[in-house]
Design an enzyme around this catalytic site. Structure first.
Site, PDB file in Angstrom:
ATOM      1  N   ARG A  78       0.875  -1.178   0.000  1.00  0.00           N
ATOM      2  CA  ARG A  78       0.000   0.000   0.000  1.00  0.00           C
ATOM      3  C   ARG A  78       0.907   1.221   0.000  1.00  0.00           C
ATOM      4  NH1 ARG A  78      -2.830   2.976   4.375  1.00  0.00           N
ATOM      5  NH2 ARG A  78      -4.759   3.891   3.561  1.00  0.00           N
ATOM      6  N   ASN A 155      -6.969   8.178   2.631  1.00  0.00           N
ATOM      7  CA  ASN A 155      -6.581   7.599   3.913  1.00  0.00           C
ATOM      8  C   ASN A 155      -7.385   8.215   5.056  1.00  0.00           C
ATOM      9  OD1 ASN A 155      -4.533   5.978   5.547  1.00  0.00           O
ATOM     10  ND2 ASN A 155      -4.261   8.015   6.444  1.00  0.00           N
ATOM     11  N   GLU A 156      -7.928   7.365   5.923  1.00  0.00           N
ATOM     12  CA  GLU A 156      -8.582   7.792   7.168  1.00  0.00           C
ATOM     13  C   GLU A 156      -9.334   9.112   6.972  1.00  0.00           C
ATOM     14  OE1 GLU A 156      -5.510   7.721  10.148  1.00  0.00           O
ATOM     15  OE2 GLU A 156      -5.119   5.588   9.837  1.00  0.00           O
ATOM     16  N   HIS A 222      -8.576   0.197   9.984  1.00  0.00           N
ATOM     17  CA  HIS A 222      -7.242   0.347  10.558  1.00  0.00           C
ATOM     18  C   HIS A 222      -7.321  -0.023  12.031  1.00  0.00           C
ATOM     19  CE1 HIS A 222      -5.946   3.428   7.226  1.00  0.00           C
ATOM     20  NE2 HIS A 222      -6.340   2.245   6.766  1.00  0.00           N
ATOM     21  N   TYR A 224      -5.653  -0.144  15.558  1.00  0.00           N
ATOM     22  CA  TYR A 224      -4.644   0.274  16.531  1.00  0.00           C
ATOM     23  C   TYR A 224      -5.235   0.094  17.934  1.00  0.00           C
ATOM     24  CZ  TYR A 224      -2.043   1.977  12.502  1.00  0.00           C
ATOM     25  OH  TYR A 224      -1.357   2.063  11.318  1.00  0.00           O
ATOM     26  N   GLU A 251      -4.379  -1.115   7.775  1.00  0.00           N
ATOM     27  CA  GLU A 251      -3.248  -0.716   8.608  1.00  0.00           C
ATOM     28  C   GLU A 251      -3.413  -1.376   9.967  1.00  0.00           C
ATOM     29  OE1 GLU A 251      -2.431   3.391   9.281  1.00  0.00           O
ATOM     30  OE2 GLU A 251      -2.632   3.973   7.172  1.00  0.00           O
ATOM     31  N   TRP A 280       1.406  -1.461   9.082  1.00  0.00           N
ATOM     32  CA  TRP A 280       2.042  -0.135   9.046  1.00  0.00           C
ATOM     33  C   TRP A 280       3.311  -0.195   9.890  1.00  0.00           C
ATOM     34  CZ3 TRP A 280       0.788   4.180   6.283  1.00  0.00           C
ATOM     35  CH2 TRP A 280       1.580   5.308   6.537  1.00  0.00           C
TER      36      TRP A 280
END
Length: 461
Positions: A78, A155-156, A222, A224, A251, A280
């Site tokens: 990516r 992105n995001e 994503h 996290y 991610e 990531w």
């Protein structure tokens, strides 16, 4: 995730020129496609992403990274690009070179525009519509590359504010790209800095997918700090599988400033259930998240702890990655239109109880309680909090547990109990809700009988 790297910006090319570059809307050579919640390459073989993110836009001299990422077993990369609004624009020639590097190293290219990161909360972030302007401006580099390139619109695309329009904005961006002739598989990121703690993408994915005339859209979450338990990870991904909507973990890391993600479950669940993942990131992180580098100074012979884990660990890239058949020449074994699920449905089934009723507004918000799943001696519940006609800065939900019930674990809220009375308050990232906006929190409990959904009161602050 938030990346704090800065480079000077340049202006976008005109949209009109881009439309001519695409030509009349017409499907070029067959590329990736989506069927039954799975992604298939141009040969009709299922393709499961196993790769990493590479911050190309800030490290354009690191062209050897593509070969090095491939050498460690990845099948996808990516690539971070910039529209010129926040960081220096990656122009048509540069994007064409990136694609050629991916193809030369038999990697599938997921191209993303990073300037949208945290829109509504991050200063300088751009809209998804502006990101579409960028894709149209470099359209000639994309034309004919449908077999090798997936377009990740932005992105995001929202932070923790103003994300209520995510579904409409994502659908409009997809339709605009299709109208201009783009036939690639499209990837859309979740809001809330990509982590979708509000479940905005989860609950609206079906409508966004339906808005694509080609039904060729993939969703990206994503993971996290929000995803720090196995229950959260399996529930979120499992719901997409049950709905037969394509999902990838676009991610994730092994640690983060907002909490400690459960990378072992991310890797094991995606492998067991045929879901793609992209860690990531390769190298070059700044702003306090340097620990997310997989290599030291882009050196593939100097893998960090995170690099060793994702490339060489259990369920990692080396052990699970398969090269796209457009490079290996493998012919399809089953037609994508009839491809069966690779695994049984998730262990947590969809709700079997009737839809909850919404109680009257209490202090500017309402709350609904749903039993997500149950098993011998236990259950999983979820409460959805919705702001009323005005924005709120925080919320408190209360309910009474049934006889023989207790709660052992919760996420996306702080829970306290006194006897059978339970009080849930927002955490730092989901207290502020715009008018009509919603967020959800979940929990695991034990029960000596069949759990019932109680009435929940909600008070705003």
């Amino acid at each position: 995730m938030r990346k704090r790297l800065s480079v000077a910006g340049v202006a976008l090319l005109t949209v009109l020129a881009a439309v001519f570059a695409f030509g009349q809307p017409a499907h070029a050579a067959a590329g990736f496609s989506v069927s039954n919640g799975k992604l298939y390459d141009a040969n009709g073989n299922e393709f499961i992403m196993r790769g990493v993110n590479h911050a190309h836009t800030w490290y354009q001299q690191q062209t050897s990274s593509f070969a090095n990422i491939k050498a460690l077993g990845a099948n996808t990369v990516r690539v971070v690009l910039a529209s010129g609004d926040r960081w220096a624009k990656n122009d048509t020639a540069d994007v064409a070179n990136v694609i050629s590097l991916c193809k030369a190293n038999k990697l599938i290219c997921v191209l993303e525009v990073h300037d949208t990161t945290g829109y509504g909360e991050q200063s300088g972030a751009i809209t998804l519509d502006r990101a579409v302007d960028y894709w149209l401006s470099i359209s000639s580099a994309l034309a004919g590359q449908e077999k090798y390139v997936i377009v990740n619109i932005g992105n995001e695309p929202y932070g923790n504010q103003g994300y209520g329009t995510w579904a409409t904005d994502s659908a409009n961006a997809i339709k605009r790209l299709r109208a201009a002739g783009l036939a690639h598989t499209i990837m859309v990121d979740a809001p809330n800095w990509g982590q979708d703690w509000s479940f905005t993408m989860r609950d609206n994915a079906a409508s966004v997918f339906a808005a694509d005339p080609q039904k060729n859209t993939v969703f990206s979450i994503h993971m996290y700090g929000v995803f720090d338990t196995a229950a959260e990870i399996s529930d979120y991904l499992g719901r997409f599988r049950t709905a037969k909507l394509p999902i990838v973990v676009g991610e994730f890391g092994f640690d983060h400033s907002d909490g400690n993600p459960d990378e072992d479950t991310i890797l094991s669940y995606t492998q067991a259930n045929g879901i793609g993942y992209l860690g990531w990131s390769w190298s070059g992180n700044g702003g306090g998240v340097e620990y997310l580098d997989m290599t030291t100074n882009f050196n593939p012979n100097a893998l960090t702890t995170w690099g060793q884990r994702i490339f060489n660990g259990a369920n990692g890239i080396k052990a699970t990655s398969k090269e796209a058949s457009v490079y290996s020449g493998v012919t399809p074994t089953t037609p994508p239109t009839t491809a069966p699920p690779t695994t049984p449905p998730p262990t947590t089934p969809p709700p079997t109880t009737p839809p909850p009723t919404t109680p009257p507004a209490t202090g500017g918000c309402t709350a609904t309680y749903t039993i997500i799943g149950q098993w011998q001696g236990g259950f999983q519940g979820e409460v959805k909090v919705t702001a009323g006609s005005a924005a709120i800065n925080g919320w408190t939900a209360k309910w009474t547990l049934g006889s023989g019930q207790s709660i052992s674990q919760a996420w996306n809220a702080t829970l306290t109990s006194s006897g059978s009375s339970v009080t849930a308050t927002n955490v730092s990232y989901n207290g502020k809700l715009g008018a009509g906006a919603s967020t959800s929190f979940g929990f695991i409990g034990s029960s000596t009988g069949t759990p019932a959904a109680p009435t929940v009161t909600c008070t705003a602050s």
